[in-house]
Design a protein around this motif. Sequence first.
Motif, PDB file in Angstrom:
ATOM      1  N   LEU A   1     -31.535  31.949 -12.948  1.00  7.58           N
ATOM      2  CA  LEU A   1     -31.554  32.601 -14.116  1.00  7.58           C
ATOM      3  C   LEU A   1     -32.931  33.396 -14.088  1.00  7.58           C
ATOM      4  O   LEU A   1     -33.032  34.456 -14.755  1.00  7.58           O
ATOM      5  CB  LEU A   1     -31.930  31.487 -15.346  1.00  7.58           C
ATOM      6  CG  LEU A   1     -32.058  31.903 -16.597  1.00  7.58           C
ATOM      7  CD1 LEU A   1     -30.897  33.097 -17.055  1.00  7.58           C
ATOM      8  CD2 LEU A   1     -32.111  30.778 -17.756  1.00  7.58           C
ATOM      9  N   SER A   2     -34.122  33.081 -13.772  1.00  2.00           N
ATOM     10  CA  SER A   2     -35.362  33.764 -13.488  1.00  2.00           C
ATOM     11  C   SER A   2     -34.949  35.003 -12.831  1.00  2.00           C
ATOM     12  O   SER A   2     -35.373  36.386 -13.270  1.00  2.00           O
ATOM     13  CB  SER A   2     -36.367  33.029 -12.772  1.00  2.00           C
ATOM     14  OG  SER A   2     -37.519  33.750 -12.641  1.00  2.00           O
TER      15      SER A   2
ATOM     16  N   ALA B   1     -26.350  30.306 -13.586  1.00  2.00           N
ATOM     17  CA  ALA B   1     -27.667  30.313 -14.260  1.00  2.00           C
ATOM     18  C   ALA B   1     -27.998  29.214 -15.498  1.00  2.00           C
ATOM     19  O   ALA B   1     -28.957  28.705 -15.661  1.00  2.00           O
ATOM     20  CB  ALA B   1     -27.232  31.505 -15.445  1.00  2.00           C
ATOM     21  N   LYS B   2     -26.656  28.455 -15.759  1.00  2.00           N
ATOM     22  CA  LYS B   2     -26.894  27.139 -16.578  1.00  2.00           C
ATOM     23  C   LYS B   2     -27.471  26.097 -15.538  1.00  2.00           C
ATOM     24  O   LYS B   2     -28.202  25.317 -16.129  1.00  2.00           O
ATOM     25  CB  LYS B   2     -25.562  26.588 -16.956  1.00  2.00           C
ATOM     26  CG  LYS B   2     -24.855  27.617 -18.084  1.00  2.00           C
ATOM     27  CD  LYS B   2     -23.727  27.095 -18.467  1.00  2.00           C
ATOM     28  CE  LYS B   2     -22.916  27.960 -19.135  1.00  2.00           C
ATOM     29  NZ  LYS B   2     -21.308  27.517 -19.483  1.00  2.00           N
ATOM     30  N   ALA B   3     -27.177  26.020 -14.265  1.00  2.00           N
ATOM     31  CA  ALA B   3     -27.714  25.068 -13.389  1.00  2.00           C
ATOM     32  C   ALA B   3     -29.029  25.271 -12.731  1.00  2.00           C
ATOM     33  O   ALA B   3     -29.330  24.229 -12.260  1.00  2.00           O
ATOM     34  CB  ALA B   3     -26.354  24.844 -12.474  1.00  2.00           C
ATOM     35  N   ASP B   4     -29.269  26.351 -12.446  1.00  2.00           N
ATOM     36  CA  ASP B   4     -30.455  26.835 -11.689  1.00  2.00           C
ATOM     37  C   ASP B   4     -31.225  27.565 -12.453  1.00  2.00           C
ATOM     38  O   ASP B   4     -31.179  28.877 -12.499  1.00  2.00           O
ATOM     39  CB  ASP B   4     -29.745  27.483 -10.455  1.00  2.00           C
ATOM     40  CG  ASP B   4     -30.711  27.696  -9.510  1.00  2.00           C
ATOM     41  OD1 ASP B   4     -32.157  27.793  -9.692  1.00  2.00           O
ATOM     42  OD2 ASP B   4     -30.552  27.809  -8.116  1.00  2.00           O
TER      43      ASP B   4
ATOM     44  N   MET C   1     -24.662  33.914 -25.007  1.00  2.00           N
ATOM     45  CA  MET C   1     -24.752  34.133 -23.461  1.00  2.00           C
ATOM     46  C   MET C   1     -26.183  34.703 -23.498  1.00  2.00           C
ATOM     47  O   MET C   1     -26.511  35.876 -24.216  1.00  2.00           O
ATOM     48  CB  MET C   1     -23.758  35.048 -22.916  1.00  2.00           C
ATOM     49  CG  MET C   1     -24.036  35.131 -21.414  1.00  2.00           C
ATOM     50  SD  MET C   1     -22.829  36.360 -20.560  1.00  2.00           S
ATOM     51  CE  MET C   1     -21.385  35.898 -21.168  1.00  2.00           C
ATOM     52  N   HIS C   2     -27.039  34.396 -22.655  1.00  2.00           N
ATOM     53  CA  HIS C   2     -28.596  34.944 -22.143  1.00  2.00           C
ATOM     54  C   HIS C   2     -28.133  36.374 -21.971  1.00  2.00           C
ATOM     55  O   HIS C   2     -27.484  36.733 -21.121  1.00  2.00           O
ATOM     56  CB  HIS C   2     -28.964  34.003 -21.201  1.00  2.00           C
ATOM     57  CG  HIS C   2     -30.488  34.101 -20.997  1.00  2.00           C
ATOM     58  ND1 HIS C   2     -31.101  35.200 -20.635  1.00  2.00           N
ATOM     59  CD2 HIS C   2     -31.519  33.304 -21.390  1.00  2.00           C
ATOM     60  CE1 HIS C   2     -32.510  35.140 -20.638  1.00  2.00           C
ATOM     61  NE2 HIS C   2     -32.479  33.916 -21.220  1.00  2.00           N
TER      62      HIS C   2
ATOM     63  N   GLY D   1     -18.641  37.190 -12.547  1.00  2.00           N
ATOM     64  CA  GLY D   1     -19.210  36.885 -13.867  1.00  2.00           C
ATOM     65  C   GLY D   1     -19.178  35.017 -14.155  1.00  2.00           C
ATOM     66  O   GLY D   1     -20.132  34.788 -14.693  1.00  2.00           O
ATOM     67  N   HIS D   2     -17.980  34.668 -13.883  1.00  2.00           N
ATOM     68  CA  HIS D   2     -17.986  33.219 -14.137  1.00  2.00           C
ATOM     69  C   HIS D   2     -19.139  32.451 -13.222  1.00  2.00           C
ATOM     70  O   HIS D   2     -19.686  31.428 -13.773  1.00  2.00           O
ATOM     71  CB  HIS D   2     -16.593  32.756 -13.886  1.00  2.00           C
ATOM     72  CG  HIS D   2     -16.453  31.129 -14.252  1.00  2.00           C
ATOM     73  ND1 HIS D   2     -16.610  30.412 -15.493  1.00  2.00           N
ATOM     74  CD2 HIS D   2     -16.431  30.208 -13.183  1.00  2.00           C
ATOM     75  CE1 HIS D   2     -16.472  29.529 -15.283  1.00  2.00           C
ATOM     76  NE2 HIS D   2     -16.424  28.966 -14.143  1.00  2.00           N
TER      77      HIS D   2
END
Length: 86
Positions: A30-31, A23-26, A1-2, A16-17
């Motif tokens: 994530l930024s 974060a994986k999709a956008d 996990m990042h 969390g989920h």
Amino acid sequence: MHHAVQAAIAHLPDRGHAIEELAKADEGFLSLCEDLAEAQAALMRWERSDAPVGTARCSEYRELVRDLVAELETTLDRNANGQESP
């Protein structure tokens, strides 16, 4: 996990989920998580600092962390309601 995702989850463990999935999709989300991780790291550095401006910087970074967490929550809520994230 990042590491940035972990930082976000530390502030919003009940989401969390949703944080992991978004974060994986956008990339923008994530930024935002990365910004939070960096602000949290800076806060921790200032908390250990003996510099005269340390107290002021801690206050500034605490506020930044609060603002970023609020922005994460808003984005998660928007995504949960079927709207696109910014």
